[in-house]
Write a protein that holds these residues in place. Structure first.
Motif, PDB file in Angstrom:
ATOM      1  N   ASN A   1      14.677  15.129   4.887  1.00 26.50           N
ATOM      2  CA  ASN A   1      13.593  14.591   4.070  1.00 26.50           C
ATOM      3  C   ASN A   1      13.627  13.075   3.973  1.00 26.50           C
ATOM      4  O   ASN A   1      12.574  12.433   3.965  1.00 26.50           O
ATOM      5  CB  ASN A   1      13.652  15.210   2.668  1.00 26.50           C
ATOM      6  CG  ASN A   1      13.019  16.579   2.612  1.00 26.50           C
ATOM      7  OD1 ASN A   1      11.811  16.710   2.515  1.00 26.50           O
ATOM      8  ND2 ASN A   1      13.833  17.621   2.716  1.00 26.50           N
TER       9      ASN A   1
ATOM     10  N   ARG B   1      13.074   1.878   4.795  1.00 28.51           N
ATOM     11  CA  ARG B   1      12.280   1.449   5.946  1.00 28.51           C
ATOM     12  C   ARG B   1      13.143   1.311   7.202  1.00 28.51           C
ATOM     13  O   ARG B   1      12.640   1.435   8.321  1.00 28.51           O
ATOM     14  CB  ARG B   1      11.606   0.104   5.641  1.00 28.51           C
ATOM     15  CG  ARG B   1      10.494   0.198   4.611  1.00 28.51           C
ATOM     16  CD  ARG B   1       9.895  -1.163   4.338  1.00 28.51           C
ATOM     17  NE  ARG B   1       8.735  -1.039   3.456  1.00 28.51           N
ATOM     18  CZ  ARG B   1       7.563  -1.593   3.701  1.00 28.51           C
ATOM     19  NH1 ARG B   1       7.382  -2.322   4.784  1.00 28.51           N
ATOM     20  NH2 ARG B   1       6.558  -1.434   2.867  1.00 28.51           N
TER      21      ARG B   1
ATOM     22  N   ASP C   1      14.399   5.554   7.752  1.00 22.79           N
ATOM     23  CA  ASP C   1      13.345   6.549   7.949  1.00 22.79           C
ATOM     24  C   ASP C   1      12.363   5.972   8.960  1.00 22.79           C
ATOM     25  O   ASP C   1      11.408   5.296   8.619  1.00 22.79           O
ATOM     26  CB  ASP C   1      12.650   6.851   6.617  1.00 22.79           C
ATOM     27  CG  ASP C   1      11.655   7.998   6.735  1.00 22.79           C
ATOM     28  OD1 ASP C   1      11.654   8.684   7.777  1.00 22.79           O
ATOM     29  OD2 ASP C   1      10.877   8.199   5.786  1.00 22.79           O
TER      30      ASP C   1
ATOM     31  N   ARG D   1       8.216   9.006   6.002  1.00 24.49           N
ATOM     32  CA  ARG D   1       7.683   9.729   4.848  1.00 24.49           C
ATOM     33  C   ARG D   1       6.584   8.956   4.128  1.00 24.49           C
ATOM     34  O   ARG D   1       5.622   9.563   3.655  1.00 24.49           O
ATOM     35  CB  ARG D   1       8.809  10.034   3.852  1.00 24.49           C
ATOM     36  CG  ARG D   1       9.688  11.196   4.245  1.00 24.49           C
ATOM     37  CD  ARG D   1      10.856  11.326   3.298  1.00 24.49           C
ATOM     38  NE  ARG D   1      10.443  11.467   1.912  1.00 24.49           N
ATOM     39  CZ  ARG D   1      10.095  12.628   1.342  1.00 24.49           C
ATOM     40  NH1 ARG D   1      10.103  13.733   2.073  1.00 24.49           N
ATOM     41  NH2 ARG D   1       9.762  12.671   0.080  1.00 24.49           N
ATOM     42  N   ASP D   2       6.733   7.636   4.039  1.00 22.67           N
ATOM     43  CA  ASP D   2       5.738   6.902   3.272  1.00 22.67           C
ATOM     44  C   ASP D   2       4.641   6.296   4.140  1.00 22.67           C
ATOM     45  O   ASP D   2       3.932   5.396   3.709  1.00 22.67           O
ATOM     46  CB  ASP D   2       6.394   5.840   2.385  1.00 22.67           C
ATOM     47  CG  ASP D   2       7.283   4.898   3.156  1.00 22.67           C
ATOM     48  OD1 ASP D   2       7.443   5.104   4.369  1.00 22.67           O
ATOM     49  OD2 ASP D   2       7.820   3.961   2.548  1.00 22.67           O
TER      50      ASP D   2
ATOM     51  N   ASP E   1       1.340   6.990   4.668  1.00 20.44           N
ATOM     52  CA  ASP E   1       0.327   7.816   4.018  1.00 20.44           C
ATOM     53  C   ASP E   1      -0.572   8.444   5.085  1.00 20.44           C
ATOM     54  O   ASP E   1      -1.246   7.735   5.828  1.00 20.44           O
ATOM     55  CB  ASP E   1      -0.505   6.937   3.080  1.00 20.44           C
ATOM     56  CG  ASP E   1      -1.552   7.722   2.301  1.00 20.44           C
ATOM     57  OD1 ASP E   1      -1.767   8.909   2.618  1.00 20.44           O
ATOM     58  OD2 ASP E   1      -2.151   7.126   1.394  1.00 20.44           O
TER      59      ASP E   1
ATOM     60  N   THR F   1      -2.797   6.314   7.697  1.00 17.09           N
ATOM     61  CA  THR F   1      -2.183   6.047   8.992  1.00 17.09           C
ATOM     62  C   THR F   1      -3.273   5.917  10.047  1.00 17.09           C
ATOM     63  O   THR F   1      -4.163   6.754  10.154  1.00 17.09           O
ATOM     64  CB  THR F   1      -1.213   7.173   9.372  1.00 17.09           C
ATOM     65  OG1 THR F   1      -0.135   7.209   8.427  1.00 17.09           O
ATOM     66  CG2 THR F   1      -0.646   6.959  10.763  1.00 17.09           C
TER      67      THR F   1
ATOM     68  N   ASP G   1       0.785   1.925   9.627  1.00 17.88           N
ATOM     69  CA  ASP G   1       0.494   2.374   8.270  1.00 17.88           C
ATOM     70  C   ASP G   1      -0.490   1.428   7.585  1.00 17.88           C
ATOM     71  O   ASP G   1      -1.160   1.798   6.636  1.00 17.88           O
ATOM     72  CB  ASP G   1       1.774   2.548   7.437  1.00 17.88           C
ATOM     73  CG  ASP G   1       2.475   1.244   7.113  1.00 17.88           C
ATOM     74  OD1 ASP G   1       2.123   0.212   7.698  1.00 17.88           O
ATOM     75  OD2 ASP G   1       3.398   1.277   6.277  1.00 17.88           O
TER      76      ASP G   1
END
Length: 619
Positions: free
Chosen positions: A79, A456, A459, A528-529, A531, A535, A593
């Motif tokens: 995750n 950052r 991930d 994960r972040d 969006d 994107t 992103d």
């Protein structure tokens, strides 16, 4: 954390695994210098070592205190980082506590913990780990400790009292501690030891235990789990101990180390691992960045070993760790040359390459370098070019390297290790190992796993499966050094619309050539972040902001650019790029992103720029 997340507006319950997931996607074989899955796609392994806890005694040489902790760790890794592979440490000392007697209770617990990662969709390659040959060489009041060989080996060896002399780093014991050097040399000589169980040759004993361990794993993992086992790392960081008369590092690799790997390979075959490669390491000093420490090597005389092997190595910036030889911080392209040497050895051997250990201390007097050092290493894993020249020389980008960072230890800072069995010297801080502190994760006071490095940085966007051959890849992660955002890959003024589209946000760029060999799509891990609704993808396959969820009629995708949940029961997502199966076609995809949703006109303008750029790049 384990809930699946569907595309915006789509109920999670409606999401189904795409047709290209499953056993074929989990399979891994060696295909020249690349790994390939069962669909024939090029795959990249990214993850962590699990874990340095195996070096300690507090949990009996296991990575985790319980299988439940292993599951917690595996879920957190998937995750928080999107990892798809781990190097799983095992202990010879605990696997064979007495000569010829393999501890099946230890193997049972280790297998259960390994299953936690396999069941989370993470590939595993086990590693029989050693450092300084054995912890039993060290006195209770020693400044240092080791791990590896069992007590009975050391008892029978009759080694001198250990002493490193004037050492500023524990690793100096490798070449300065006579007890460590003698014991290591005995292993490579396959010395006959007199034990309570009779005469035992030490290397033969290790190989027998390794064979028993692999047989146990093959029998106690399900077919689905065993499919995700990527291979086996025979021995961590091999070194001669001391060279014989007339011998040097290169001749030692040829006449001693490589024959050992061939013996280990035979044990793998006999244990049912004949379809899985050995992740073989060269002399540990072959790529040191300190000139006085470097030794010739890199399996220069192994020829082209074929699909039974993987070229597996480590890299730590000893100049940066020293605080003397590199006083400043790492910069753009810092490791392009050192990691380029790994790519060159991969090509010469015609084997895939794995950087199975790298990292930098997170506390201590050089820890301020960690954000730039680790960013530089990931940059060099993604491409052999500095960011400053990536857009002008993309055809020289090179292969994307597989890697496992050192390390992932959920007990970081919460250990209770009696160093060398000394109950008056209980270590709790960092890794509880020779003053090191490199774990990327730890548990908070509530028992939740959290990253100790910038998310950052860890991930990452990366190409997890490519339908063809990767030609170039880069990821500008915009990770931070304190309050400073590190931007090393600036889009040139010749691509103004691309620069406007990405803004100050993160972006990745992948270029690949289809080989026409599979209908399965190209997949990239999405951080994960990123969006999903914001994107943006600009590709020769189309442009879109907020890619739809992947759907298909049979094997034909409804949308060439889409997203899907990552396998393994996480809420993470991947980008799915479905290109026609035309051999020889060059494809590209920019993934951003962004800071604002770009207009269709801006996406189209960026697409025109990138199409021209790709045509002129010399791919």
């Amino acid at each position: 954390m384990l809930a699946a997340v569907a595309a915006p507006g789509t109920p999670a319950a409606a999401a189904e695994a795409p047709w290209f997931d499953g056993r074929a996607a989990d399979q891994m074989t060696v295909d020249g210098t690349r790994f390939a899955d069962g669909h024939g796609r090029e795959i990249v392994l990214r993850g962590f070592n699990v874990s340095g806890e195996t070096k300690l005694e507090e949990n009996g040489g296991l990575p985790f205190a319980t299988t439940a902790d292993a599951r917690t760790s595996a879920a957190a890794m998937r995750n928080l980082t999107g990892a798809n592979a781990v190097r799983f440490l095992l202990s010879w000392a605990h696997a064979e506590p007495e000569p010829g007697q393999v501890d099946t209770a230890y193997l049972e617990k280790a297998t259960a913990q390994m299953k936690a990662f396999l069941d989370a969709g993470i590939r595993v390659f086990p590693d029989f780990h050693q450092d300084l040959y054995s912890g039993r060489l060290f006195d209770k009041d020693s400044w240092y400790s080791g791990d590896g060989a069992p007590k009975w080996v050391i008892d029978a060896g009759g080694y001198p009292k250990e002493s490193c002399g004037i050492c500023v780093h524990w690793g100096q014991n490798i070449t300065q501690n006579q007890a460590v050097m003698n014991a290591t040399r005995d292993f490579w000589r396959n010395r006959a030891l007199t034990t309570g169980a009779g005469t035992v040759r030490v290397q033969d004993a290790f190989l027998a235990t390794a064979g028993t361990t692999m047989t146990y794993l093959a029998r106690h993992l399900t077919d689905e789990q065993f499919t995700r086992v990527a291979g086996f790392d025979p021995l961590n960081e091999p070194y001669a101990g001391a060279y014989e008369d007339g011998q040097n590092s290169r001749t030692w690799e040829k006449s001693v180390l490589w024959p050992f790997y061939e013996k280990f390979r035979a044990r793998m075959d006999a244990a049912g691992w004949q379809d899985k490669p050995a992740f073989v390491e060269p002399n540990m000093f072959w790529n040191s960045n300190l000139d006085f420490q470097r030794q010739e090597g890199g399996l220069l005389d192994a020829g082209k070993p074929g699909p039974d092997y993987v070229f597996n190595t480590h890299y730590y910036d000893q100049k940066a760790i020293s605080g003397i030889f590199m006083p400043g911080k790492a910069a753009d392209g810092q490791y392009a040359g050192d990691f380029g040497a790994l790519r060159d050895r991969s090509t010469a051997l015609d084997l895939p390459a794995v950087m199975s250990e790298f990292g930098h201390p997170l506390t201590g007097f050089t820890s301020d370098k960690a954000p730039t050092v680790v960013k530089g290493m990931y940059q060099a894993l993604d491409s052999r070019l500095p960011g400053a020249t990536w857009w002008t020389r993309p055809a020289a980008s090179g292969a994307v390297l597989s890697s496992t960072q050192w390390q992932w230890d959920i007990y970081s800072g919460r250990h209770h290790e009696a160093m060398n069995g000394n109950t008056g010297k209980v270590l709790t801080e960092g890794d509880a190992w020779n003053g090191e502190d490199l774990s990327a994760v730890r548990l908070d006071d509530s028992g939740n796993a959290g990253l100790r490095q910038d998310a950052r940085l860890l991930d990452r966007l990366y190409p997890r499966a490519v339908a063809g051959r990767t030609l170039a890849f880069t990821f500008e992660d915009r990770s931070r050094d304190g309050s400073t955002t590190l931007s090393w890959n600036r889009i040139p003024s010749s691509l103004p619309n691309v620069a406007e589209l990405t803004g100050s946000g993160r972006y990745g760029m992948l270029v690949w050539r289809s080989d026409g060999g599979t209908e399965a799509p190209t997949e990239l891990r999405l951080p994960r972040d990123f969006d999903p609704a914001r994107t943006t993808v600009v590709s020769d396959l189309g442009t879109v902001t907020g890619p739809p969820a992947y759907t298909a009629h049979g094997h034909t995708a409804d949308h060439p650019v889409a997203t899907a949940a990552e396998p393994g029961g996480t809420d993470a997502r991947r980008l799915v790029l479905s290109a026609p199966a035309d051999a020889g076609t060059v494809h590209y995809a920019l993934i951003a992103d962004g800071t604002a949703a770009p207009s269709a006109e801006l996406r189209a303008a960026a697409q025109r720029e990138l199409t021209a750029w790709a045509a002129d790049a010399g791919f």
